[in-house]
Design an enzyme around this catalytic site. Structure first.
Site, PDB file in Angstrom:
ATOM      1  N   THR A  13      23.984  10.210   7.549  1.00 30.93           N
ATOM      2  CA  THR A  13      23.724  10.801   6.234  1.00 30.93           C
ATOM      3  C   THR A  13      22.599  11.843   6.282  1.00 30.93           C
ATOM      4  O   THR A  13      22.759  12.969   5.800  1.00 30.93           O
ATOM      5  CB  THR A  13      23.339   9.677   5.251  1.00 30.93           C
ATOM      6  OG1 THR A  13      24.351   8.689   5.336  1.00 30.93           O
ATOM      7  CG2 THR A  13      23.220  10.169   3.838  1.00 30.93           C
ATOM      8  N   VAL A  14      21.478  11.471   6.889  1.00 32.32           N
ATOM      9  CA  VAL A  14      20.325  12.396   6.869  1.00 32.32           C
ATOM     10  C   VAL A  14      20.555  13.576   7.811  1.00 32.32           C
ATOM     11  O   VAL A  14      20.169  14.714   7.511  1.00 32.32           O
ATOM     12  CB  VAL A  14      19.016  11.641   7.216  1.00 32.32           C
ATOM     13  CG1 VAL A  14      17.832  12.598   7.202  1.00 32.32           C
ATOM     14  CG2 VAL A  14      18.782  10.503   6.233  1.00 32.32           C
ATOM     15  N   LYS A 105      10.422   5.675   9.709  1.00 31.88           N
ATOM     16  CA  LYS A 105       9.197   4.948   9.315  1.00 31.88           C
ATOM     17  C   LYS A 105       9.035   3.635  10.063  1.00 31.88           C
ATOM     18  O   LYS A 105       7.921   3.197  10.344  1.00 31.88           O
ATOM     19  CB  LYS A 105       9.152   4.699   7.808  1.00 31.88           C
ATOM     20  CG  LYS A 105      10.303   3.878   7.262  1.00 31.88           C
ATOM     21  CD  LYS A 105      11.357   4.745   6.704  1.00 31.88           C
ATOM     22  CE  LYS A 105      12.671   4.036   6.514  1.00 31.88           C
ATOM     23  NZ  LYS A 105      13.733   4.926   6.139  1.00 31.88           N
ATOM     24  N   ILE A 136       9.786  13.643  -1.418  1.00 33.71           N
ATOM     25  CA  ILE A 136       8.471  13.737  -2.085  1.00 33.71           C
ATOM     26  C   ILE A 136       7.450  14.142  -1.012  1.00 33.71           C
ATOM     27  O   ILE A 136       7.311  13.440  -0.007  1.00 33.71           O
ATOM     28  CB  ILE A 136       8.057  12.375  -2.693  1.00 33.71           C
ATOM     29  CG1 ILE A 136       9.112  11.887  -3.693  1.00 33.71           C
ATOM     30  CG2 ILE A 136       6.681  12.464  -3.329  1.00 33.71           C
ATOM     31  CD1 ILE A 136       8.874  10.460  -4.195  1.00 33.71           C
ATOM     32  N   GLY A 187      26.803   3.010  -2.969  1.00 28.77           N
ATOM     33  CA  GLY A 187      26.369   3.636  -1.723  1.00 28.77           C
ATOM     34  C   GLY A 187      24.861   3.733  -1.574  1.00 28.77           C
ATOM     35  O   GLY A 187      24.367   4.386  -0.670  1.00 28.77           O
ATOM     36  N   ASP A 201      10.905  -2.326   4.366  1.00 25.57           N
ATOM     37  CA  ASP A 201      10.986  -0.857   4.333  1.00 25.57           C
ATOM     38  C   ASP A 201       9.767  -0.255   3.603  1.00 25.57           C
ATOM     39  O   ASP A 201       9.140   0.691   4.096  1.00 25.57           O
ATOM     40  CB  ASP A 201      12.298  -0.445   3.647  1.00 25.57           C
ATOM     41  CG  ASP A 201      12.424   1.063   3.517  1.00 25.57           C
ATOM     42  OD1 ASP A 201      12.644   1.728   4.541  1.00 25.57           O
ATOM     43  OD2 ASP A 201      12.286   1.574   2.389  1.00 25.57           O
ATOM     44  N   LYS A 205       6.601   2.107   5.085  1.00 25.09           N
ATOM     45  CA  LYS A 205       6.141   3.370   4.484  1.00 25.09           C
ATOM     46  C   LYS A 205       4.659   3.288   4.126  1.00 25.09           C
ATOM     47  O   LYS A 205       3.911   4.254   4.313  1.00 25.09           O
ATOM     48  CB  LYS A 205       6.994   3.698   3.261  1.00 25.09           C
ATOM     49  CG  LYS A 205       8.442   4.019   3.662  1.00 25.09           C
ATOM     50  CD  LYS A 205       9.378   4.014   2.472  1.00 25.09           C
ATOM     51  CE  LYS A 205      10.809   4.353   2.898  1.00 25.09           C
ATOM     52  NZ  LYS A 205      11.796   4.098   1.843  1.00 25.09           N
TER      53      LYS A 205
HETATM   54  N1  HSE Z   1      16.574   2.679   2.212  1.00 22.39           N
HETATM   55  C1  HSE Z   1      15.487   3.411   1.674  1.00 22.39           C
HETATM   56  C2  HSE Z   1      15.366   3.178   0.180  1.00 22.39           C
HETATM   57  C3  HSE Z   1      15.631   4.898   1.892  1.00 22.39           C
HETATM   58  O1  HSE Z   1      16.231   2.533  -0.405  1.00 22.39           O
HETATM   59  O2  HSE Z   1      14.414   3.642  -0.399  1.00 22.39           O
HETATM   60  C4  HSE Z   1      15.254   5.307   3.268  1.00 22.39           C
HETATM   61  O3  HSE Z   1      13.888   5.127   3.476  1.00 22.39           O
END
Ligand code: HSE
Length: 433
Positions: A13-14, A105, A136, A187, A201, A205
């Site tokens: 995707t990215v 990250k 951002i 998605g 996650d 970050k």
């Molecule tokens: N999976 C992350 C989120 C996006 O839902 O914010 C990628 O860092």
């Protein structure tokens, strides 16, 4: 005009988003950078699937080393994620003196020390704007416009998937599992979205933001993490009735000799600026000693927003390459980083107020038993409400506490859960005023 050649490793995707930004905005990118920035090679194990973008087949290779070893490629973009192959490729690229852009990250939070040191040793540029909050520009802000400040507080909604799920639960009264299913169907979320919903996650970050702030890596394992999977629509509704929204917050507070760093569901007043950040949006509130409060808001995930940040890094590097300054700035932006580690306060020492929901038999004396246990553990109650109708003789009792110590609250919850008048597990949500 000479050319900057980019190699992309990972065309998910990215990767596709990055390619689209570079091709669709080629003209303005060229004008802003002063050189043409083109994708010369793309490595992915799957070079057959149609990703909906037009890419000449000659660009593709299955072998990432074809990209890394190409002498004409100036910038390697790692977009495969994870901490194994990605680490190997980034280190190989750095050792060959390439500039590296990554959105990874997890790798920076868990193996940052090795990666940052390697980049400095080999004089390679390393940039990672897309690793936090996607498009951002928070890393640029910390390294640039905010860099004269001592940052005192960081409060972030850093995970779009969990924010989407919590918004669905709050607005539509969905159960957690229903909201997750909606996120998967649209998605937003992996199936299952474990690292998104368990706080990992967001903690990755937060660790990246702390590294930039302090100029040294944060001990990732010491960042407390708690997910959103045990929250119920009732908790979110009760919180709202008490004047709060529930968000998965990443919190860092600078104390005298150490910091608070934690990720967990938190109740924030409904009129707090972060309480109105909904769906897949991210926001980061930063308080600096001279600048005061700053707020950054935008899409924290997705191909275009993340691609935008990746390309911004590519453009900054291209400008440096153009004037012969490759790898001139240390990746964390501190020329003289501190020699001491970041110390994170143990979670048990946290002092904050709490929402407690105790589900107990509806009998005389129950409330005094509960308040007795809380009182013995130095926890004062600021409000208590017995909510809702009896279900099989049980009722939820919802309380807000005064500020209390985390270790006392955990001890009291254990004692409460052992009472035979309790018919469900006690729910705690920390309150962030
Ligand atoms: N999976 C992350 C989120 C996006 O839902 O914010 C990628 O860092």
């Amino acid at each position: 005009m000479s050319v900057i050649n980019v190699g992309i490793i990972g065309f998910g995707t990215v990767g596709v988003g990055t390619f689209e930004v570079l091709t669709k905005n080629r003209e303005i990118i060229t004008n802003r950078v002063g050189m043409d920035v083109i994708v010369k090679k793309i490595a992915d194990l799957d070079i057959k699937t149609d990703r909906g973008v037009e890419v000449h087949h000659s660009l593709f290779t299955k072998d990432a080393m074809d990209v890394i070893d190409d002498p004409d490629i100036d910038i390697i973009v790692e977009l495969i994620g994870g901490t194994t192959k990605a680490k190997e490729y980034i280190l190989k690229a750095i050792e060959r003196g390439k500039n590296v852009v990554t959105a990874n990250k997890a790798l920076l939070a868990e193996c940052g020390k090795e990666i940052f040191e390697a980049a400095e040793r080999y004089g390679s540029g390393l940039a990672f704007e897309a690793s936090v909050g996607a498009g951002i520009p928070i890393i640029g802000a910390l390294k640039g416009g905010l860099s004269a400040n001592r940052i005192q507080t960081i409060l972030g909604i850093l995970n779009g998937t969990s924010n989407f799920i919590l918004t669905k639960m709050a607005k539509e009264g969905l159960f957690y599992s229903q909201a997750v299913q909606d996120a998967v169907n649209l998605g937003f979320a992996e199936d299952p979205p474990t690292l998104d919903v368990d706080g990992t996650d967001a903690a990755h970050k937060l660790a990246v933001l702390l590294s930039i702030n302090f100029g040294t890596t944060a001990p990732f394992e010491d960042i407390y993490r708690e997910g959103i999977d045990s929250l119920t629509p009732d908790d979110i509704r009760f919180a709202r009735e008490l004047g709060y929204s529930v968000k998965l917050l990443a919190i860092a507070r600078m104390l005298d000799d150490r910091i608070e760093a934690r990720v967990h569901p938190a109740m924030i007043p409904k009129n707090h600026i972060l309480a109105n950040v909904n769906s897949e949006y991210n926001a980061i509130y930063i308080d600096g000693d001279f600048v005061g409060p700053n707020l950054y808001y935008g899409l924290g995930a997705g191909k275009s927003s993340t691609g935008s940040a990746v390309v911004a890094d590519i453009m900054n590097m291209s400008r440096q390459i153009r004037v012969g300054l490759k790898g001139s700035a240390p990746p964390l932006g501190h020329i003289h980083p501190p020699d001491k580690e970041i110390m994170i306060q143990p979670m048990e020492e946290l002092i904050t107020s709490y929402y407690l929901k105790v589900t107990a038999l509806d009998r005389p004396g129950v409330l005094s038993m509960i308040s007795g246990i809380l009182g013995e553990n130095h926890i004062g109650i600021s409000s208590v409400i017995q909510k809702g109708r009896q279900i099989n003789g049980s009722v939820p009792i919802v309380m807000l506490t005064h500020e209390a110590r985390e270790s006392d609250v955990q001890k009291a919850v254990l004692l409460l859960n052992n009472l035979d008048i309790l018919t469900g597990k006690t729910v705690t949500i920390r309150v962030e005023e």
